[in-house]
Design an enzyme around this catalytic site. Structure first.
Site, PDB file in Angstrom:
ATOM      1  N   HIS A   1       1.554   1.764  -3.303  1.00 53.43           N
ATOM      2  CA  HIS A   1       0.607   2.581  -3.845  1.00 53.43           C
ATOM      3  C   HIS A   1       0.354   4.176  -3.534  1.00 53.43           C
ATOM      4  O   HIS A   1       0.367   5.389  -4.436  1.00 53.43           O
ATOM      5  CB  HIS A   1      -0.711   2.300  -3.703  1.00 53.43           C
ATOM      6  CG  HIS A   1      -1.094   0.673  -4.475  1.00 53.43           C
ATOM      7  ND1 HIS A   1      -1.405   0.345  -5.700  1.00 53.43           N
ATOM      8  CD2 HIS A   1      -1.532  -0.750  -3.818  1.00 53.43           C
ATOM      9  CE1 HIS A   1      -1.303  -0.109  -6.232  1.00 53.43           C
ATOM     10  NE2 HIS A   1      -1.730  -1.552  -5.253  1.00 53.43           N
TER      11      HIS A   1
ATOM     12  N   GLU B   1       0.996  -1.422   0.061  1.00 52.29           N
ATOM     13  CA  GLU B   1      -0.104  -0.297   0.244  1.00 52.29           C
ATOM     14  C   GLU B   1       0.906   1.288  -0.304  1.00 52.29           C
ATOM     15  O   GLU B   1       0.346   2.186  -0.635  1.00 52.29           O
ATOM     16  CB  GLU B   1      -1.348  -0.055   0.994  1.00 52.29           C
ATOM     17  CG  GLU B   1      -1.952  -1.441   1.440  1.00 52.29           C
ATOM     18  CD  GLU B   1      -3.010  -1.263  -0.288  1.00 52.29           C
ATOM     19  OE1 GLU B   1      -2.917  -0.293  -0.948  1.00 52.29           O
ATOM     20  OE2 GLU B   1      -2.923  -2.635  -0.801  1.00 52.29           O
TER      21      GLU B   1
END
Length: 119
Positions: free
Chosen positions: A60, A57
């Site tokens: 991202h 994450e």
């Protein structure tokens, strides 16, 4: 290292950028623009799983910070970030794939690429 590079890139992340939460959906976690990263603690069994989700994450988050025109609703943009996160986080490492039950060592990425083209 990833948090440090986010900061150096001008993407400020505070102490509450990464949160452990109870999730109703059966997901590991996710990144939400302007909110941060959530880790679904009720779906994690070992620390390595938590580490993997956070790394994935954070990639991202980095993509979101650095790509001026990233549109998460554009399937090609989203897929590109997923592929980067999968590779750079080690999520696509063959040992992890075997633990998930994917026994096909070669050609796995081509199957994913073909599936993405159908989108």
């Amino acid at each position: 290292l990833l948090k440090e590079h986010l900061e150096k890139s001008g993407c400020s992340i505070g102490d509450k950028f990464i949160k452990a939460v109870h999730c109703d959906k059966h997901i590991s976690g996710g990144y939400v623009r302007a909110e941060g990263i959530v880790v679904c603690s009720n779906h994690m069994n070992i620390q390595d799983e938590v580490n993997q989700v956070v790394i994935h994450e954070l990639i991202h988050a980095y993509d979101d910070c650095r790509a001026a025109n990233l549109d998460w609703y554009n399937c090609a943009h989203h897929a590109c970030s997923e592929i980067r996160a999968g590779h750079l986080s080690g999520d696509c490492h063959y040992k992890r794939e075997l633990l998930r039950g994917f026994v096909k060592i070669r050609g796995h990425e081509q199957v994913i690429s073909f599936s993405l083209k159908k989108l």
